[in-house]
Design an enzyme around this catalytic site. Structure first.
Site, mmCIF file in Angstrom:
data_model
loop_
_atom_site.group_PDB
_atom_site.id
_atom_site.type_symbol
_atom_site.label_atom_id
_atom_site.label_comp_id
_atom_site.label_asym_id
_atom_site.label_seq_id
_atom_site.Cartn_x
_atom_site.Cartn_y
_atom_site.Cartn_z
ATOM 1 N N SER A 133 39.968 41.773 38.652
ATOM 2 C CA SER A 133 39.609 40.815 37.605
ATOM 3 C C SER A 133 40.856 40.200 36.980
ATOM 4 O O SER A 133 41.970 40.739 37.117
ATOM 5 C CB SER A 133 38.782 41.520 36.515
ATOM 6 O OG SER A 133 39.616 42.313 35.688
ATOM 7 N N GLU A 143 41.569 40.379 34.094
ATOM 8 C CA GLU A 143 42.033 41.334 33.077
ATOM 9 C C GLU A 143 42.724 42.553 33.707
ATOM 10 O O GLU A 143 43.404 43.309 33.012
ATOM 11 C CB GLU A 143 40.857 41.825 32.218
ATOM 12 C CG GLU A 143 40.345 40.788 31.231
ATOM 13 C CD GLU A 143 39.597 39.647 31.898
ATOM 14 O OE1 GLU A 143 38.836 39.904 32.867
ATOM 15 O OE2 GLU A 143 39.788 38.487 31.487
ATOM 16 N N ASN A 144 42.543 42.730 35.017
ATOM 17 C CA ASN A 144 43.156 43.905 35.653
ATOM 18 C C ASN A 144 44.692 43.825 35.718
ATOM 19 O O ASN A 144 45.360 44.830 35.970
ATOM 20 C CB ASN A 144 42.582 44.138 37.060
ATOM 21 C CG ASN A 144 41.169 44.701 37.059
ATOM 22 O OD1 ASN A 144 40.365 44.422 37.954
ATOM 23 N ND2 ASN A 144 40.825 45.512 36.058
ATOM 24 N N ASP A 147 33.010 49.959 40.550
ATOM 25 C CA ASP A 147 33.747 50.589 39.448
ATOM 26 C C ASP A 147 33.729 52.114 39.575
ATOM 27 O O ASP A 147 32.777 52.686 40.113
ATOM 28 C CB ASP A 147 33.125 50.157 38.113
ATOM 29 C CG ASP A 147 34.061 50.404 36.940
ATOM 30 O OD1 ASP A 147 35.260 50.679 37.165
ATOM 31 O OD2 ASP A 147 33.591 50.322 35.797
ATOM 32 N N GLY A 148 34.775 52.741 39.063
ATOM 33 C CA GLY A 148 34.825 54.203 39.010
ATOM 34 C C GLY A 148 35.825 54.836 39.970
ATOM 35 O O GLY A 148 35.855 56.066 40.105
ATOM 36 N N ARG A 170 38.290 57.241 38.036
ATOM 37 C CA ARG A 170 37.658 58.492 37.607
ATOM 38 C C ARG A 170 37.352 59.388 38.802
ATOM 39 O O ARG A 170 37.487 60.609 38.740
ATOM 40 C CB ARG A 170 36.388 58.194 36.800
ATOM 41 C CG ARG A 170 36.694 57.883 35.343
ATOM 42 C CD ARG A 170 35.540 57.205 34.677
ATOM 43 N NE ARG A 170 35.441 55.815 35.108
ATOM 44 C CZ ARG A 170 34.374 55.055 34.948
ATOM 45 N NH1 ARG A 170 33.288 55.555 34.388
ATOM 46 N NH2 ARG A 170 34.397 53.799 35.327
ATOM 47 N N TRP A 171 36.945 58.786 39.899
ATOM 48 C CA TRP A 171 36.681 59.566 41.116
ATOM 49 C C TRP A 171 37.935 60.332 41.524
ATOM 50 O O TRP A 171 37.872 61.517 41.862
ATOM 51 C CB TRP A 171 36.247 58.608 42.234
ATOM 52 C CG TRP A 171 35.894 59.260 43.538
ATOM 53 C CD1 TRP A 171 34.657 59.674 43.941
ATOM 54 C CD2 TRP A 171 36.791 59.574 44.623
ATOM 55 N NE1 TRP A 171 34.721 60.211 45.205
ATOM 56 C CE2 TRP A 171 36.024 60.167 45.644
ATOM 57 C CE3 TRP A 171 38.156 59.390 44.822
ATOM 58 C CZ2 TRP A 171 36.573 60.594 46.853
ATOM 59 C CZ3 TRP A 171 38.720 59.817 46.015
ATOM 60 C CH2 TRP A 171 37.921 60.414 47.018
ATOM 61 N N SER A 194 31.883 42.853 32.169
ATOM 62 C CA SER A 194 33.338 42.747 32.402
ATOM 63 C C SER A 194 33.760 41.407 33.018
ATOM 64 O O SER A 194 34.559 41.371 33.966
ATOM 65 C CB SER A 194 33.831 43.921 33.255
ATOM 66 O OG SER A 194 33.599 45.148 32.595
HETATM 67 C C1 IPE Z 1 35.670 45.500 36.518
HETATM 68 O O1 IPE Z 1 35.987 46.828 36.326
HETATM 69 C C2 IPE Z 1 36.582 44.879 37.539
HETATM 70 C C3 IPE Z 1 36.478 45.384 38.900
HETATM 71 C C4 IPE Z 1 35.631 46.281 39.325
HETATM 72 C C5 IPE Z 1 37.396 44.814 39.848
HETATM 73 P P1 IPE Z 1 36.980 47.313 35.168
HETATM 74 O O2 IPE Z 1 37.095 48.780 35.308
HETATM 75 O O3 IPE Z 1 38.241 46.527 35.220
HETATM 76 O O4 IPE Z 1 36.194 46.917 33.842
HETATM 77 P P2 IPE Z 1 36.305 47.513 32.377
HETATM 78 O O5 IPE Z 1 37.744 47.413 31.986
HETATM 79 O O6 IPE Z 1 35.852 48.930 32.440
HETATM 80 O O7 IPE Z 1 35.389 46.666 31.551
HETATM 81 C C1 IPE Z 2 37.389 49.814 39.955
HETATM 82 O O1 IPE Z 2 37.743 51.115 39.638
HETATM 83 C C2 IPE Z 2 38.438 49.107 40.763
HETATM 84 C C3 IPE Z 2 39.181 48.080 40.024
HETATM 85 C C4 IPE Z 2 38.978 47.721 38.807
HETATM 86 C C5 IPE Z 2 40.239 47.427 40.758
HETATM 87 P P1 IPE Z 2 38.582 51.460 38.352
HETATM 88 O O2 IPE Z 2 40.028 51.457 38.716
HETATM 89 O O3 IPE Z 2 38.220 50.553 37.240
HETATM 90 O O4 IPE Z 2 38.107 52.935 38.068
HETATM 91 P P2 IPE Z 2 37.826 53.564 36.638
HETATM 92 O O5 IPE Z 2 36.848 52.684 35.938
HETATM 93 O O6 IPE Z 2 39.143 53.613 35.947
HETATM 94 O O7 IPE Z 2 37.273 54.916 36.939
HETATM 95 MG MG MG Z 3 36.807 50.658 35.813
#
Ligand code: IPE
Ligand code: IPE
Ligand code: MG
Length: 242
Positions: free
Chosen positions: A64, A66-67, A19-20, A23-24, A196
């Site tokens: 996910s 939810e993505n 995750d992140g 933001r990175w 998540s």
């Molecule tokens: C969880 O991260 C799913 C993956 C890393 C693929 P999210 O960024 O989607 O989770 P939430 O929305 O912050 O809970």
């Molecule tokens: C995780 O990074 C990758 C996926 C969920 C596919 P994010 O895209 O959730 O990055 P942040 O949480 O918005 O920084």
């Molecule tokens: Mg995220």
């Protein structure tokens, strides 16, 4: 030998919430998708670290259920990116003895072509045993449990299973990867303290480790730090110290 790590107590399975990425990228004035692209190096450095450790199972959350709620262009990018990553890396993973597998719903909005590449990669690497690298893709813990319940209900209806024969082992047998051991350690990057919808059933007794490192900055050293911390934990599984 890795400094400060007991080779006799390497976790059997580490699951990671990568995750992140967004933001990175935002911190650097880049597009969110460039953060996903930068996450590739982190993933493969972590896999290398896992191989160095002799880690037999590693599972990474790539997309996910939810993505799908994200903007269409980000979703499209992630589909194409995961597909191209697979095609670019699978021979290398195969040569390193990595078995690549996928857990998640294989249908819905996942493009057919991506599903075909997933199946081809699983077939290509099926005989490898050094490490099993599982991608949780179009994965949700609730969807997985829902699918398990449907399958079990089907067996009850068909008369091959009686309701009072259903145990936690029955449920575990109907998960996407029934042979996968439960994760000993769950790592989540980017300073978010939640699950998540990841591996809900399997994480019942996992140790959790949260780090502020944003996924594209993650490297094998961070994985080693996580294992050091894991080796200091005291797992009781509901029992008491004897
Ligand atoms: C969880 O991260 C799913 C993956 C890393 C693929 P999210 O960024 O989607 O989770 P939430 O929305 O912050 O809970
Ligand atoms: C995780 O990074 C990758 C996926 C969920 C596919 P994010 O895209 O959730 O990055 P942040 O949480 O918005 O920084
Ligand atoms: Mg995220």
């Amino acid at each position: 030998m890795i400094d400060g790590i007991d080779p006799g107590r390497i976790p059997r399975h580490i699951a990671i919430v990568m995750d992140g990425n967004g933001r990175w990228a935002q911190l650097r004035g880049l597009k969110r998708t460039e953060g996903h692209a930068a996450g590739e190096e982190a993933l493969f450095d972590a896999v290398e670290g896992g191989l160095e450790l002799g880690l037999p199972w590693m599972t990474v959350y790539a997309f996910s259920t939810e993505n799908w709620r994200r903007p269409l262009d980000e979703v499209r990018f992630l589909m194409r990116f995961n597909e191209s990553l697979l095609l670019r890396r699978r021979d290398d993973l195969n040569e390193r003895g990595v078995r690549v597998r996928f857990i998640g719903r294989r249908g819905g909005r996942v493009p057919k072509r991506v599903l075909r590449h997933i199946e081809d990669t699983e077939a290509l690497t099926a005989k490898n045993r050094r490490m099993t690298l599982t991608f949780a893709f179009n994965y949700g813990g609730r969807a997985e449990l829902t699918d398990a319940v449907r399958a079990i209900a089907g067996e009850v209806k068909a008369g091959t299973l009686k309701p009072d024969q259903i145990s936690d082992r029955t449920i575990a047998r109907h998960l996407y990867a029934p042979d996968m051991p439960d994760p000993d350690l769950m790592v989540r990057t980017s300073g978010e303290y939640r699950i998540s919808n990841y591996l809900l059933w399997q994480s019942a007794y996992s140790e959790f480790l949260f780090t502020d490192v944003l996924w594209p900055d993650f490297r094998r050293e961070h994985l080693f730090d996580a294992v050091r911390e894991f080796q200091n934990r005291d797992r009781r599984f509901g029992a008491v110290e004897t």
